[in-house]
Design a protein around this motif. Structure first.
Motif, mmCIF file in Angstrom:
data_model
loop_
_atom_site.group_PDB
_atom_site.id
_atom_site.type_symbol
_atom_site.label_atom_id
_atom_site.label_comp_id
_atom_site.label_asym_id
_atom_site.label_seq_id
_atom_site.Cartn_x
_atom_site.Cartn_y
_atom_site.Cartn_z
ATOM 1 N N ARG A 1 37.520 42.946 -111.309
ATOM 2 C CA ARG A 1 37.652 44.292 -110.738
ATOM 3 C C ARG A 1 36.972 45.350 -111.605
ATOM 4 O O ARG A 1 36.748 46.475 -111.151
ATOM 5 C CB ARG A 1 39.134 44.643 -110.576
ATOM 6 C CG ARG A 1 39.810 43.947 -109.442
ATOM 7 C CD ARG A 1 40.491 44.926 -108.495
ATOM 8 N NE ARG A 1 41.508 45.722 -109.126
ATOM 9 C CZ ARG A 1 42.814 45.495 -109.001
ATOM 10 N NH1 ARG A 1 43.254 44.496 -108.288
ATOM 11 N NH2 ARG A 1 43.666 46.294 -109.567
ATOM 12 N N SER B 1 37.012 47.773 -101.833
ATOM 13 C CA SER B 1 37.864 46.648 -102.238
ATOM 14 C C SER B 1 36.960 45.483 -102.573
ATOM 15 O O SER B 1 36.027 45.198 -101.814
ATOM 16 C CB SER B 1 38.784 46.237 -101.085
ATOM 17 O OG SER B 1 39.304 44.942 -101.317
ATOM 18 N N ILE B 2 37.236 44.800 -103.680
ATOM 19 C CA ILE B 2 36.361 43.678 -104.034
ATOM 20 C C ILE B 2 36.510 42.501 -103.071
ATOM 21 O O ILE B 2 35.679 41.606 -103.046
ATOM 22 C CB ILE B 2 36.593 43.197 -105.487
ATOM 23 C CG1 ILE B 2 37.993 42.605 -105.661
ATOM 24 C CG2 ILE B 2 36.294 44.292 -106.488
ATOM 25 C CD1 ILE B 2 38.148 41.783 -106.945
ATOM 26 N N ASP B 3 37.583 42.488 -102.268
ATOM 27 C CA ASP B 3 37.895 41.298 -101.464
ATOM 28 C C ASP B 3 36.945 41.082 -100.278
ATOM 29 O O ASP B 3 36.871 39.988 -99.737
ATOM 30 C CB ASP B 3 39.323 41.386 -100.906
ATOM 31 C CG ASP B 3 40.353 41.453 -102.009
ATOM 32 O OD1 ASP B 3 40.012 41.160 -103.167
ATOM 33 O OD2 ASP B 3 41.513 41.815 -101.712
ATOM 34 N N GLU C 1 42.184 32.582 -104.835
ATOM 35 C CA GLU C 1 43.595 32.703 -105.239
ATOM 36 C C GLU C 1 44.543 32.490 -104.060
ATOM 37 O O GLU C 1 45.688 32.102 -104.252
ATOM 38 C CB GLU C 1 43.873 34.050 -105.898
ATOM 39 C CG GLU C 1 43.720 35.236 -104.978
ATOM 40 C CD GLU C 1 44.123 36.562 -105.606
ATOM 41 O OE1 GLU C 1 44.874 36.573 -106.591
ATOM 42 O OE2 GLU C 1 43.662 37.600 -105.103
ATOM 43 N N MET D 1 39.575 36.000 -107.436
ATOM 44 C CA MET D 1 40.426 36.882 -106.626
ATOM 45 C C MET D 1 40.024 36.876 -105.157
ATOM 46 O O MET D 1 39.056 36.226 -104.764
ATOM 47 C CB MET D 1 40.352 38.301 -107.169
ATOM 48 C CG MET D 1 41.324 38.569 -108.286
ATOM 49 S SD MET D 1 41.346 40.311 -108.674
ATOM 50 C CE MET D 1 42.837 40.359 -109.667
ATOM 51 N N GLY D 2 40.734 37.658 -104.377
ATOM 52 C CA GLY D 2 40.412 37.786 -102.952
ATOM 53 C C GLY D 2 41.651 37.781 -102.076
ATOM 54 O O GLY D 2 41.548 37.656 -100.862
ATOM 55 N N ARG D 3 42.809 37.866 -102.733
ATOM 56 C CA ARG D 3 44.089 37.922 -102.010
ATOM 57 C C ARG D 3 44.185 36.781 -100.992
ATOM 58 O O ARG D 3 44.164 35.630 -101.395
ATOM 59 C CB ARG D 3 44.231 39.283 -101.338
ATOM 60 C CG ARG D 3 45.661 39.733 -101.203
ATOM 61 C CD ARG D 3 45.721 41.060 -100.531
ATOM 62 N NE ARG D 3 45.500 42.156 -101.449
ATOM 63 C CZ ARG D 3 46.440 42.729 -102.181
ATOM 64 N NH1 ARG D 3 47.673 42.330 -102.074
ATOM 65 N NH2 ARG D 3 46.165 43.715 -102.998
ATOM 66 N N ARG E 1 49.498 51.667 -105.654
ATOM 67 C CA ARG E 1 49.986 51.084 -104.400
ATOM 68 C C ARG E 1 51.342 51.755 -104.183
ATOM 69 O O ARG E 1 52.314 51.432 -104.862
ATOM 70 C CB ARG E 1 50.142 49.575 -104.530
ATOM 71 C CG ARG E 1 48.833 48.845 -104.910
ATOM 72 C CD ARG E 1 49.000 47.343 -104.736
ATOM 73 N NE ARG E 1 47.968 46.572 -105.424
ATOM 74 C CZ ARG E 1 46.759 46.321 -104.914
ATOM 75 N NH1 ARG E 1 46.419 46.809 -103.761
ATOM 76 N NH2 ARG E 1 45.900 45.574 -105.591
ATOM 77 N N HIS F 1 41.731 39.844 -113.218
ATOM 78 C CA HIS F 1 41.296 41.234 -113.030
ATOM 79 C C HIS F 1 39.958 41.573 -113.663
ATOM 80 O O HIS F 1 39.432 42.662 -113.425
ATOM 81 C CB HIS F 1 42.377 42.187 -113.556
ATOM 82 C CG HIS F 1 43.591 42.218 -112.677
ATOM 83 N ND1 HIS F 1 44.529 41.206 -112.701
ATOM 84 C CD2 HIS F 1 43.989 43.090 -111.726
ATOM 85 C CE1 HIS F 1 45.471 41.480 -111.805
ATOM 86 N NE2 HIS F 1 45.169 42.615 -111.209
HETATM 87 O O1 F6P Z 1 42.741 43.736 -103.363
HETATM 88 C C1 F6P Z 1 42.109 43.603 -104.574
HETATM 89 C C2 F6P Z 1 42.824 42.605 -105.452
HETATM 90 O O2 F6P Z 1 42.135 42.526 -106.675
HETATM 91 C C3 F6P Z 1 43.010 41.210 -104.844
HETATM 92 O O3 F6P Z 1 41.859 40.422 -104.946
HETATM 93 C C4 F6P Z 1 44.175 40.702 -105.647
HETATM 94 O O4 F6P Z 1 44.902 39.728 -104.933
HETATM 95 C C5 F6P Z 1 45.007 41.933 -105.844
HETATM 96 O O5 F6P Z 1 44.139 43.040 -105.715
HETATM 97 C C6 F6P Z 1 45.708 42.016 -107.175
HETATM 98 O O6 F6P Z 1 46.519 43.136 -107.162
HETATM 99 P P1 F6P Z 1 47.126 43.803 -108.462
HETATM 100 O O7 F6P Z 1 46.015 44.527 -109.171
HETATM 101 O O8 F6P Z 1 48.158 44.741 -107.939
HETATM 102 O O9 F6P Z 1 47.660 42.704 -109.315
#
Ligand code: F6P
Length: 321
Positions: free
Chosen positions: A254, A125-127, A222, A169-171, A72, A251
């Motif tokens: 993921r 993206s998994i979201d 989340e 997860m899912g932001r 990122r 994670h």
């Molecule tokens: O966007 C994918 C994701 O796994 C979200 O579900 C989660 O909120 C975020 O990334 C976590 O990010 P990081 O891997 O930077 O902690």
């Protein structure tokens, strides 16, 4: 067009490798040179890239994560960072770019498009929060992982007559929790798009206990207003039936080998992205619409907000009897 680049950006998603493989091999078949750019936009800014052969992408279709690595990039958010990225592409004579990633990465792709770079985005993206595609790469694998783990949790939950809060997860988006809740048979699903008071959660759990259920599973996104731990603390005080436990999946969702669905989706989208570059249809994203891979202007993608089909919420509630 003679030379293209491919990068993966943002949170990794299972199937990204399958997509890179498809980009590389379909690009080579069309007579292109294909450069792999490491660490997403960070690697692009640093010029961290090299040509990939068909052999370089052998043995990766079944691997989770992304062998190109990802990042990122805060630097890419700046105008100077983006100018440097374009200079790197020009230095290497790369005249087309495939960018695989989620919303933030696709917004970055749109910025490059506005600067004149021939770019095609692929939703990874998994979201499942990218607009104009039914599914993004990685979602199906994440759901399968989630349902596998919740099934295991149910075994122990039933054995002890417990209520488990499973945070997924899912932001800011509730898709994974909502669909995960339906396919795992959860008693309650808590998502940001549909606020539900703590009292209502407690009464659903109490009801389940009274109706003789051996466990209660609550799937919590989340991004929901209350975290799984906050809900657990409340239930421990108010609901004497089940003992309460919390599992935060994190994670683990993921990782893992991509499902058949994700491998195929990634392969089709990667090939479509290369075709789009060759046809001059850039400034677009590959989207799954029904069973077709279509191209959507990146401008439309970045200007839309992700939506969630809340009829699924009613289904989840109705089936949790
Ligand atoms: O966007 C994918 C994701 O796994 C979200 O579900 C989660 O909120 C975020 O990334 C976590 O990010 P990081 O891997 O930077 O902690």
């Amino acid at each position: 067009m003679k030379r293209i680049g491919v990068l993966t950006s943002g949170g990794d998603a299972p199937g990204m490798n399958a997509c890179v493989r498809a980009v590389v091999r379909s690009g080579l078949s069309a007579g292109l040179e294909v450069y792999g750019i490491r660490r997403g936009y960070s690697g692009l800014i640093d010029g961290d890239m090299e040509p990939l052969s068909a052999r370089d992408v052998g043995g990766i279709i079944q691997r989770g994560g992304t062998f190109l690595q990802t990042a990122r990039s805060a630097e890419f958010m700046t105008v100077e960072g983006r100018k440097q990225a374009v200079r790197r592409l020009n230095d290497r004579l790369i005249d087309g770019l495939v960018i695989i990633g989620g919303n933030g990465s696709l917004a970055g792709a749109y910025e490059l498009h506005k600067m004149g770079v021939a770019v095609v985005g692929v939703p990874g993206s998994i979201d499942n929060d990218v607009p104009f595609t039914d599914m993004s790469i990685g979602v199906d694998t994440a759901l399968n992982t989630m349902v596998h783990i919740i099934d295991m949790i149910k075994d122990t939950a039933s054995s002890h007559q417990r209520c488990f809060l499973v945070q997924v997860m899912g932001r800011h988006h509730g898709y994974l929790a909502l669909i995960g809740g339906i396919i795992s048979g959860a008693e309650v699903t808590v998502i940001p798009e549909k606020e539900i008071p703590l009292e209502q959660i407690a009464s659903a759990v109490d009801d389940a206990y009274i109706r003789g259920k051996t466990h209660a599973i609550i799937v919590v996104a989340e991004g929901a207003r209350f975290s799984a731990q906050e809900i657990a603390d409340y239930l421990t005080k108010t609901s004497p039936g089940f003992e309460v436990r919390v599992t935060v999946l994190g994670h683990v969702q993921r990782g893992g080998s991509p499902t058949a669905f994700d491998r195929l989706l990634a392969t089709r989208m990667g090939m479509r992205a290369v075709q789009a570059l060759l046809a001059g249809e850039h400034g677009t994203m590959t989207g799954l619409r029904g069973n077709r891979i279509e191209l959507v202007p990146l401008e439309q993608v970045v200007q839309s907000t992700p939506s969630l089909d809340l009829t699924n919420y009613d289904i989840a509630t109705m089936l949790a009897r």
